[in-house]
Design a protein around this motif. Structure first.
Motif, PDB file in Angstrom:
ATOM      1  N   MET A   1      88.830  92.260  78.165  1.00 19.31           N
ATOM      2  CA  MET A   1      89.493  91.071  77.632  1.00 19.31           C
ATOM      3  C   MET A   1      90.274  91.491  76.388  1.00 19.31           C
ATOM      4  O   MET A   1      89.744  92.177  75.508  1.00 19.31           O
ATOM      5  CB  MET A   1      88.475  89.991  77.276  1.00 19.31           C
ATOM      6  CG  MET A   1      87.696  89.455  78.458  1.00 19.31           C
ATOM      7  SD  MET A   1      86.766  87.934  78.054  1.00 19.31           S
ATOM      8  CE  MET A   1      88.072  86.696  78.197  1.00 19.31           C
ATOM      9  N   ILE A   2      91.527  91.074  76.327  1.00 18.38           N
ATOM     10  CA  ILE A   2      92.375  91.394  75.181  1.00 18.38           C
ATOM     11  C   ILE A   2      92.388  90.199  74.237  1.00 18.38           C
ATOM     12  O   ILE A   2      92.770  89.096  74.623  1.00 18.38           O
ATOM     13  CB  ILE A   2      93.806  91.725  75.608  1.00 18.38           C
ATOM     14  CG1 ILE A   2      93.831  92.955  76.518  1.00 18.38           C
ATOM     15  CG2 ILE A   2      94.685  91.956  74.376  1.00 18.38           C
ATOM     16  CD1 ILE A   2      95.212  93.253  77.075  1.00 18.38           C
ATOM     17  N   PHE A   3      91.960  90.438  72.994  1.00 14.41           N
ATOM     18  CA  PHE A   3      92.122  89.414  71.969  1.00 14.41           C
ATOM     19  C   PHE A   3      93.311  89.792  71.109  1.00 14.41           C
ATOM     20  O   PHE A   3      93.350  90.866  70.513  1.00 14.41           O
ATOM     21  CB  PHE A   3      90.874  89.280  71.088  1.00 14.41           C
ATOM     22  CG  PHE A   3      91.057  88.268  69.989  1.00 14.41           C
ATOM     23  CD1 PHE A   3      91.072  86.919  70.282  1.00 14.41           C
ATOM     24  CD2 PHE A   3      91.253  88.664  68.677  1.00 14.41           C
ATOM     25  CE1 PHE A   3      91.273  85.977  69.285  1.00 14.41           C
ATOM     26  CE2 PHE A   3      91.451  87.738  67.678  1.00 14.41           C
ATOM     27  CZ  PHE A   3      91.458  86.389  67.982  1.00 14.41           C
ATOM     28  N   GLU A   4      94.297  88.907  71.056  1.00  8.48           N
ATOM     29  CA  GLU A   4      95.505  89.170  70.277  1.00  8.48           C
ATOM     30  C   GLU A   4      95.359  88.529  68.899  1.00  8.48           C
ATOM     31  O   GLU A   4      95.362  87.310  68.770  1.00  8.48           O
ATOM     32  CB  GLU A   4      96.736  88.605  70.991  1.00  8.48           C
ATOM     33  CG  GLU A   4      98.030  88.956  70.312  1.00  8.48           C
ATOM     34  CD  GLU A   4      99.239  88.403  71.043  1.00  8.48           C
ATOM     35  OE1 GLU A   4     100.296  89.034  70.976  1.00  8.48           O
ATOM     36  OE2 GLU A   4      99.127  87.337  71.684  1.00  8.48           O
ATOM     37  N   PRO A   5      95.206  89.323  67.848  1.00  6.86           N
ATOM     38  CA  PRO A   5      95.041  88.759  66.503  1.00  6.86           C
ATOM     39  C   PRO A   5      96.259  87.946  66.067  1.00  6.86           C
ATOM     40  O   PRO A   5      97.385  88.184  66.519  1.00  6.86           O
ATOM     41  CB  PRO A   5      94.879  90.008  65.621  1.00  6.86           C
ATOM     42  CG  PRO A   5      94.453  91.092  66.562  1.00  6.86           C
ATOM     43  CD  PRO A   5      95.130  90.784  67.858  1.00  6.86           C
TER      44      PRO A   5
ATOM     45  N   VAL B   1      92.068  90.809  81.253  1.00 12.32           N
ATOM     46  CA  VAL B   1      92.087  89.352  81.087  1.00 12.32           C
ATOM     47  C   VAL B   1      92.466  89.049  79.641  1.00 12.32           C
ATOM     48  O   VAL B   1      91.996  89.718  78.717  1.00 12.32           O
ATOM     49  CB  VAL B   1      90.707  88.735  81.404  1.00 12.32           C
ATOM     50  CG1 VAL B   1      90.740  87.219  81.223  1.00 12.32           C
ATOM     51  CG2 VAL B   1      90.260  89.101  82.805  1.00 12.32           C
ATOM     52  N   GLY B   2      93.321  88.053  79.436  1.00 14.04           N
ATOM     53  CA  GLY B   2      93.685  87.651  78.086  1.00 14.04           C
ATOM     54  C   GLY B   2      92.779  86.549  77.569  1.00 14.04           C
ATOM     55  O   GLY B   2      92.328  85.694  78.332  1.00 14.04           O
ATOM     56  N   LEU B   3      92.492  86.581  76.284  1.00 15.42           N
ATOM     57  CA  LEU B   3      91.714  85.531  75.633  1.00 15.42           C
ATOM     58  C   LEU B   3      92.681  84.496  75.075  1.00 15.42           C
ATOM     59  O   LEU B   3      93.642  84.844  74.404  1.00 15.42           O
ATOM     60  CB  LEU B   3      90.889  86.132  74.491  1.00 15.42           C
ATOM     61  CG  LEU B   3      89.477  86.585  74.806  1.00 15.42           C
ATOM     62  CD1 LEU B   3      88.982  87.549  73.742  1.00 15.42           C
ATOM     63  CD2 LEU B   3      88.552  85.392  74.882  1.00 15.42           C
ATOM     64  N   GLY B   4      92.427  83.223  75.327  1.00 18.75           N
ATOM     65  CA  GLY B   4      93.372  82.231  74.835  1.00 18.75           C
ATOM     66  C   GLY B   4      92.770  80.890  74.490  1.00 18.75           C
ATOM     67  O   GLY B   4      93.466  79.879  74.482  1.00 18.75           O
ATOM     68  N   THR B   5      91.488  80.839  74.187  1.00 15.07           N
ATOM     69  CA  THR B   5      90.822  79.570  73.951  1.00 15.07           C
ATOM     70  C   THR B   5      90.959  79.134  72.495  1.00 15.07           C
ATOM     71  O   THR B   5      91.124  79.944  71.605  1.00 15.07           O
ATOM     72  CB  THR B   5      89.323  79.694  74.317  1.00 15.07           C
ATOM     73  OG1 THR B   5      89.229  79.873  75.717  1.00 15.07           O
ATOM     74  CG2 THR B   5      88.538  78.462  73.951  1.00 15.07           C
TER      75      THR B   5
ATOM     76  N   PRO C   1      84.861  79.097  70.085  1.00 15.28           N
ATOM     77  CA  PRO C   1      85.487  78.974  71.421  1.00 15.28           C
ATOM     78  C   PRO C   1      85.829  80.321  72.035  1.00 15.28           C
ATOM     79  O   PRO C   1      85.738  80.496  73.256  1.00 15.28           O
ATOM     80  CB  PRO C   1      86.753  78.147  71.147  1.00 15.28           C
ATOM     81  CG  PRO C   1      86.535  77.492  69.836  1.00 15.28           C
ATOM     82  CD  PRO C   1      85.669  78.420  69.054  1.00 15.28           C
ATOM     83  N   ILE C   2      86.220  81.273  71.203  1.00 11.10           N
ATOM     84  CA  ILE C   2      86.562  82.606  71.699  1.00 11.10           C
ATOM     85  C   ILE C   2      85.317  83.303  72.240  1.00 11.10           C
ATOM     86  O   ILE C   2      85.330  83.898  73.321  1.00 11.10           O
ATOM     87  CB  ILE C   2      87.208  83.438  70.573  1.00 11.10           C
ATOM     88  CG1 ILE C   2      88.554  82.825  70.180  1.00 11.10           C
ATOM     89  CG2 ILE C   2      87.380  84.893  70.975  1.00 11.10           C
ATOM     90  CD1 ILE C   2      89.118  83.327  68.881  1.00 11.10           C
TER      91      ILE C   2
ATOM     92  N   VAL D   1      85.968  94.253  74.998  1.00 16.61           N
ATOM     93  CA  VAL D   1      86.872  93.329  74.315  1.00 16.61           C
ATOM     94  C   VAL D   1      87.781  94.200  73.460  1.00 16.61           C
ATOM     95  O   VAL D   1      87.327  94.866  72.518  1.00 16.61           O
ATOM     96  CB  VAL D   1      86.119  92.314  73.443  1.00 16.61           C
ATOM     97  CG1 VAL D   1      87.111  91.425  72.693  1.00 16.61           C
ATOM     98  CG2 VAL D   1      85.184  91.460  74.296  1.00 16.61           C
ATOM     99  N   ALA D   2      89.070  94.226  73.798  1.00  9.43           N
ATOM    100  CA  ALA D   2      90.037  95.074  73.107  1.00  9.43           C
ATOM    101  C   ALA D   2      90.703  94.287  71.982  1.00  9.43           C
ATOM    102  O   ALA D   2      91.325  93.247  72.228  1.00  9.43           O
ATOM    103  CB  ALA D   2      91.087  95.585  74.090  1.00  9.43           C
TER     104      ALA D   2
END
Length: 201
Positions: free
Chosen positions: A90-94, A120-124, A149-150, A162-163
């Motif tokens: 899962m990619i978390f974009e700061p 998978v992208g994180l977007g919550t 939520p994340i 988790v990247a």
């Protein structure tokens, strides 16, 4: 080089940050070579040197690029073949990558080069983990509420990785999952590239 000055700015000490900016501008000189960053929080501050350091700041700022964007842009066919890394990432974009830097899609494009890796992208939620410099240390309740939520989304997806390209985000998200059984590994995106290259050896 010295610290980028981000934490001084967060702490209300712009004078110290300006001093760091002047030192870094002098250290990196006036050439045209790119200045690579591995942490998006630092990169966002380095990109603001045009206002923090009148002497050379503008030239410095335009040279700043994330290591992910640099590698993706300069990828050529003669580079080593990446070997499969199995699992889901899962990619978390700061916030700093999304709002302050160009090529915010570079992380996904780079990781998509790894065979077998499910991305998978994180977007919550609000999209902010709450770390925000040292906010997760000074306002832990607020920070945890932003990250909740994340973290729930990560739990639902159950990835192996988790990247995250920012140090504070990685520390905060990783800390909130530290008590989980079989918690995912929180790592820098380039670490996955390095592992794929190691497999090819």
């Amino acid at each position: 080089q010295v610290c980028c000055g981000a934490l001084d700015l967060h702490d209300g000490n712009p004078g110290k940050a300006r001093g760091n900016a002047a030192e870094n501008c002098a250290a990196f000189g006036t050439g045209g070579q790119p200045i690579l960053t591995v942490a998006s929080g630092c990169a966002a501050t380095l990109a603001e040197y045009d206002r923090l350091s009148p002497q050379g700041g503008e030239r410095f700022s335009c040279r700043v690029v994330s290591v992910e964007a640099f590698i993706e842009e300069h990828w050529t066919a003669d580079l080593p073949v990446l070997e499969p890394v199995t699992g889901r990432a899962m990619i978390f974009e700061p916030c700093t990558a999304r709002n302050a830097l160009p090529r915010s899609d570079a992380t996904r494009k780079l990781l998509e080069r790894i065979p077998a890796l499910d991305i998978v992208g994180l977007g919550t939620g609000l999209g902010c983990c709450g770390a925000a410099g040292h906010h997760f240390l000074t306002r832990p309740g607020q920070a945890d509420a932003l990250a909740a939520p994340i973290v729930r989304e990560i739990a639902d997806c159950a990835p192996e990785y988790v990247a995250v390209s920012n140090v504070g985000c990685a520390l905060h998200i990783g800390g909130m999952m530290s008590g989980w059984p079989d918690s995912p590994e929180v790592l820098h995106p380039i670490t996955l590239i390095a592992r794929s290259l190691a497999e090819s050896d």
